[in-house]
Design a protein around this motif. Structure first.
Motif, PDB file in Angstrom:
ATOM      1  N   ASP A 133       0.808  -1.224   0.000  1.00 41.49           N
ATOM      2  CA  ASP A 133       0.000   0.000   0.000  1.00 41.49           C
ATOM      3  C   ASP A 133       0.845   1.280   0.000  1.00 41.49           C
ATOM      4  O   ASP A 133       0.551   2.242   0.696  1.00 41.49           O
ATOM      5  CB  ASP A 133      -0.962  -0.002   1.190  1.00 41.49           C
ATOM      6  N   LEU A 134       1.903   1.278  -0.811  1.00 45.03           N
ATOM      7  CA  LEU A 134       2.749   2.461  -0.946  1.00 45.03           C
ATOM      8  C   LEU A 134       2.206   3.348  -2.065  1.00 45.03           C
ATOM      9  O   LEU A 134       1.604   2.861  -3.020  1.00 45.03           O
ATOM     10  CB  LEU A 134       4.189   2.074  -1.269  1.00 45.03           C
ATOM     11  N   SER A 135       2.479   4.623  -1.952  1.00 43.24           N
ATOM     12  CA  SER A 135       2.097   5.537  -3.026  1.00 43.24           C
ATOM     13  C   SER A 135       3.066   5.341  -4.198  1.00 43.24           C
ATOM     14  O   SER A 135       4.090   4.665  -4.072  1.00 43.24           O
ATOM     15  CB  SER A 135       2.172   6.982  -2.524  1.00 43.24           C
ATOM     16  N   VAL A 136       2.744   5.971  -5.308  1.00 43.52           N
ATOM     17  CA  VAL A 136       3.616   5.882  -6.488  1.00 43.52           C
ATOM     18  C   VAL A 136       4.990   6.452  -6.154  1.00 43.52           C
ATOM     19  O   VAL A 136       6.023   5.873  -6.504  1.00 43.52           O
ATOM     20  CB  VAL A 136       2.983   6.612  -7.693  1.00 43.52           C
ATOM     21  N   ALA A 137       5.008   7.577  -5.456  1.00 43.15           N
ATOM     22  CA  ALA A 137       6.283   8.221  -5.108  1.00 43.15           C
ATOM     23  C   ALA A 137       7.107   7.341  -4.169  1.00 43.15           C
ATOM     24  O   ALA A 137       8.330   7.207  -4.339  1.00 43.15           O
ATOM     25  CB  ALA A 137       6.021   9.576  -4.462  1.00 43.15           C
ATOM     26  N   GLU A 138       6.459   6.719  -3.186  1.00 41.93           N
ATOM     27  CA  GLU A 138       7.177   5.858  -2.249  1.00 41.93           C
ATOM     28  C   GLU A 138       7.712   4.610  -2.963  1.00 41.93           C
ATOM     29  O   GLU A 138       8.852   4.201  -2.726  1.00 41.93           O
ATOM     30  CB  GLU A 138       6.258   5.441  -1.100  1.00 41.93           C
ATOM     31  N   ALA A 139       6.918   4.030  -3.836  1.00 46.55           N
ATOM     32  CA  ALA A 139       7.371   2.857  -4.594  1.00 46.55           C
ATOM     33  C   ALA A 139       8.542   3.236  -5.503  1.00 46.55           C
ATOM     34  O   ALA A 139       9.492   2.460  -5.656  1.00 46.55           O
ATOM     35  CB  ALA A 139       6.225   2.267  -5.403  1.00 46.55           C
ATOM     36  N   ALA A 140       8.477   4.426  -6.104  1.00 47.62           N
ATOM     37  CA  ALA A 140       9.575   4.884  -6.967  1.00 47.62           C
ATOM     38  C   ALA A 140      10.858   5.041  -6.155  1.00 47.62           C
ATOM     39  O   ALA A 140      11.941   4.698  -6.635  1.00 47.62           O
ATOM     40  CB  ALA A 140       9.197   6.203  -7.637  1.00 47.62           C
ATOM     41  N   ALA A 141      10.729   5.538  -4.921  1.00 45.76           N
ATOM     42  CA  ALA A 141      11.911   5.691  -4.071  1.00 45.76           C
ATOM     43  C   ALA A 141      12.502   4.330  -3.715  1.00 45.76           C
ATOM     44  O   ALA A 141      13.723   4.153  -3.727  1.00 45.76           O
ATOM     45  CB  ALA A 141      11.546   6.465  -2.807  1.00 45.76           C
ATOM     46  N   VAL A 142      11.655   3.351  -3.415  1.00 43.14           N
ATOM     47  CA  VAL A 142      12.130   2.022  -3.062  1.00 43.14           C
ATOM     48  C   VAL A 142      12.797   1.351  -4.257  1.00 43.14           C
ATOM     49  O   VAL A 142      13.864   0.740  -4.128  1.00 43.14           O
ATOM     50  CB  VAL A 142      10.971   1.148  -2.522  1.00 43.14           C
ATOM     51  N   LEU A 143      12.189   1.468  -5.427  1.00 42.89           N
ATOM     52  CA  LEU A 143      12.721   0.823  -6.629  1.00 42.89           C
ATOM     53  C   LEU A 143      13.817   1.634  -7.316  1.00 42.89           C
ATOM     54  O   LEU A 143      14.408   1.180  -8.296  1.00 42.89           O
ATOM     55  CB  LEU A 143      11.589   0.542  -7.621  1.00 42.89           C
ATOM     56  N   ARG A 144      14.027   2.855  -6.838  1.00 44.69           N
ATOM     57  CA  ARG A 144      15.025   3.769  -7.408  1.00 44.69           C
ATOM     58  C   ARG A 144      14.789   4.002  -8.896  1.00 44.69           C
ATOM     59  O   ARG A 144      15.657   3.760  -9.735  1.00 44.69           O
ATOM     60  CB  ARG A 144      16.432   3.250  -7.167  1.00 44.69           C
ATOM     61  N   CYS A 145      13.578   4.434  -9.185  1.00 44.01           N
ATOM     62  CA  CYS A 145      13.222   4.747 -10.564  1.00 44.01           C
ATOM     63  C   CYS A 145      12.247   5.917 -10.543  1.00 44.01           C
ATOM     64  O   CYS A 145      11.859   6.391  -9.475  1.00 44.01           O
ATOM     65  CB  CYS A 145      12.609   3.530 -11.260  1.00 44.01           C
ATOM     66  N   SER A 146      11.825   6.374 -11.688  1.00 45.78           N
ATOM     67  CA  SER A 146      10.900   7.508 -11.741  1.00 45.78           C
ATOM     68  C   SER A 146       9.477   7.048 -11.439  1.00 45.78           C
ATOM     69  O   SER A 146       9.151   5.861 -11.524  1.00 45.78           O
ATOM     70  CB  SER A 146      10.945   8.152 -13.134  1.00 45.78           C
ATOM     71  N   GLU A 147       8.627   7.991 -11.103  1.00 40.13           N
ATOM     72  CA  GLU A 147       7.225   7.689 -10.829  1.00 40.13           C
ATOM     73  C   GLU A 147       6.539   7.146 -12.080  1.00 40.13           C
ATOM     74  O   GLU A 147       5.688   6.266 -12.006  1.00 40.13           O
ATOM     75  CB  GLU A 147       6.506   8.921 -10.309  1.00 40.13           C
ATOM     76  N   GLY A 148       6.918   7.680 -13.231  1.00 44.53           N
ATOM     77  CA  GLY A 148       6.353   7.196 -14.492  1.00 44.53           C
ATOM     78  C   GLY A 148       6.689   5.731 -14.732  1.00 44.53           C
ATOM     79  O   GLY A 148       5.863   4.968 -15.248  1.00 44.53           O
ATOM     80  N   THR A 149       7.910   5.335 -14.357  1.00 48.18           N
ATOM     81  CA  THR A 149       8.302   3.932 -14.502  1.00 48.18           C
ATOM     82  C   THR A 149       7.461   3.047 -13.597  1.00 48.18           C
ATOM     83  O   THR A 149       7.020   1.969 -14.002  1.00 48.18           O
ATOM     84  CB  THR A 149       9.802   3.752 -14.186  1.00 48.18           C
ATOM     85  N   VAL A 150       7.221   3.507 -12.362  1.00 46.10           N
ATOM     86  CA  VAL A 150       6.377   2.733 -11.440  1.00 46.10           C
ATOM     87  C   VAL A 150       4.982   2.578 -12.025  1.00 46.10           C
ATOM     88  O   VAL A 150       4.394   1.493 -12.013  1.00 46.10           O
ATOM     89  CB  VAL A 150       6.318   3.391 -10.048  1.00 46.10           C
ATOM     90  N   LYS A 151       4.443   3.665 -12.578  1.00 44.11           N
ATOM     91  CA  LYS A 151       3.098   3.606 -13.161  1.00 44.11           C
ATOM     92  C   LYS A 151       3.048   2.631 -14.337  1.00 44.11           C
ATOM     93  O   LYS A 151       2.130   1.822 -14.447  1.00 44.11           O
ATOM     94  CB  LYS A 151       2.655   4.992 -13.618  1.00 44.11           C
ATOM     95  N   SER A 152       4.050   2.703 -15.210  1.00 50.44           N
ATOM     96  CA  SER A 152       4.037   1.821 -16.384  1.00 50.44           C
ATOM     97  C   SER A 152       4.281   0.372 -15.974  1.00 50.44           C
ATOM     98  O   SER A 152       3.635  -0.545 -16.496  1.00 50.44           O
ATOM     99  CB  SER A 152       5.062   2.273 -17.416  1.00 50.44           C
ATOM    100  N   GLN A 153       5.199   0.139 -15.018  1.00 51.32           N
ATOM    101  CA  GLN A 153       5.456  -1.222 -14.558  1.00 51.32           C
ATOM    102  C   GLN A 153       4.222  -1.797 -13.859  1.00 51.32           C
ATOM    103  O   GLN A 153       3.902  -2.966 -14.014  1.00 51.32           O
ATOM    104  CB  GLN A 153       6.656  -1.257 -13.598  1.00 51.32           C
ATOM    105  N   THR A 154       3.516  -0.954 -13.103  1.00 51.00           N
ATOM    106  CA  THR A 154       2.294  -1.401 -12.427  1.00 51.00           C
ATOM    107  C   THR A 154       1.217  -1.744 -13.448  1.00 51.00           C
ATOM    108  O   THR A 154       0.551  -2.777 -13.349  1.00 51.00           O
ATOM    109  CB  THR A 154       1.789  -0.321 -11.452  1.00 51.00           C
ATOM    110  N   SER A 155       1.063  -0.892 -14.443  1.00 47.98           N
ATOM    111  CA  SER A 155       0.054  -1.146 -15.476  1.00 47.98           C
ATOM    112  C   SER A 155       0.366  -2.427 -16.241  1.00 47.98           C
ATOM    113  O   SER A 155      -0.504  -3.284 -16.436  1.00 47.98           O
ATOM    114  CB  SER A 155      -0.001   0.044 -16.439  1.00 47.98           C
TER     115      SER A 155
END
Length: 182
Positions: A133-155
């Motif tokens: 239940d992390l936000s996009v920004a928190e997940a991006a920080a954990v994965l060390r990538c951009s928020e857009g990458t988290v969104k595309s990887q999640t999708s």
């Protein structure tokens, strides 16, 4: 490390070990490997404990370390040759309705099997976003990538998860027929 810091680390490790193990299991699909990943992450956290100052930073840091440990483990050449097909038995809770417990167990198994078929980065994004239940920004920080990458990887991960679950649904009638004793 001072005795006070050592005690703070022990308290943190006791409080977070179970949650970290569940997260690691969701990512890797193997309880034994999940325990190893948590142990490795806690060892690395112990080495950096005096540098990690704030408690809110510690949770994010240990999640990041856990994901990196898993990705490092996944990238190892010998891991590519190993195929795990075993089912880890779970202890039944007699206080729960057996029919409902069986249904939940089956649904969990279906999701875990489908999640295991999702590519690693997409799986990590799904676990962090929907199970942790992390936000996009928190997940991006954990994965060390951009928020857009988290969104595309999640999708993409959701699409892959949906496809894997549909493939399981298609295989169900065939498996039921094969399992019948004639």
């Amino acid at each position: 490390m001072r005795a006070e810091e050592e005690e703070q680390f022990r308290v943190f490790a006791r409080e977070k070990a179970a949650a970290l193990r569940r997260t690691a299991y969701l990512v890797c699909g193997d309880w034994h490997l999940a325990e190893d990943l948590v142990q490795t992450a806690l060892i690395k956290l112990h080495g950096a404990w005096s540098r990690v100052r704030r408690r809110s930073t510690v949770d994010r840091y240990v999640r990041t370390v856990l994901m990196r440990c898993w990705l490092d483990e996944y990238r190892r050449p010998w891991r590519r040759r190993e195929h795990r097909d075993g089912i880890v038995p779970e202890v039944a809770d007699p206080a729960v309705d057996p029919a409902a417990a069986g249904q939940r167990h089956w649904a969990k198994g279906v999701v875990h099997q489908a999640l295991a078929q999702v590519p690693p980065r997409q799986r990590a994004a799904l676990v962090l976003r929907y199970f942790e239940d992390l936000s996009v920004a928190e997940a991006a920080a954990v994965l060390r990538c951009s928020e857009g990458t988290v969104k595309s990887q999640t999708s993409r991960g959701l699409t892959a998860l949906r496809d894997a679950m549909e493939r399981q649904d298609e295989d169900l009638p065939r498996l039921a027929v094969e399992g019948m004793a004639w």
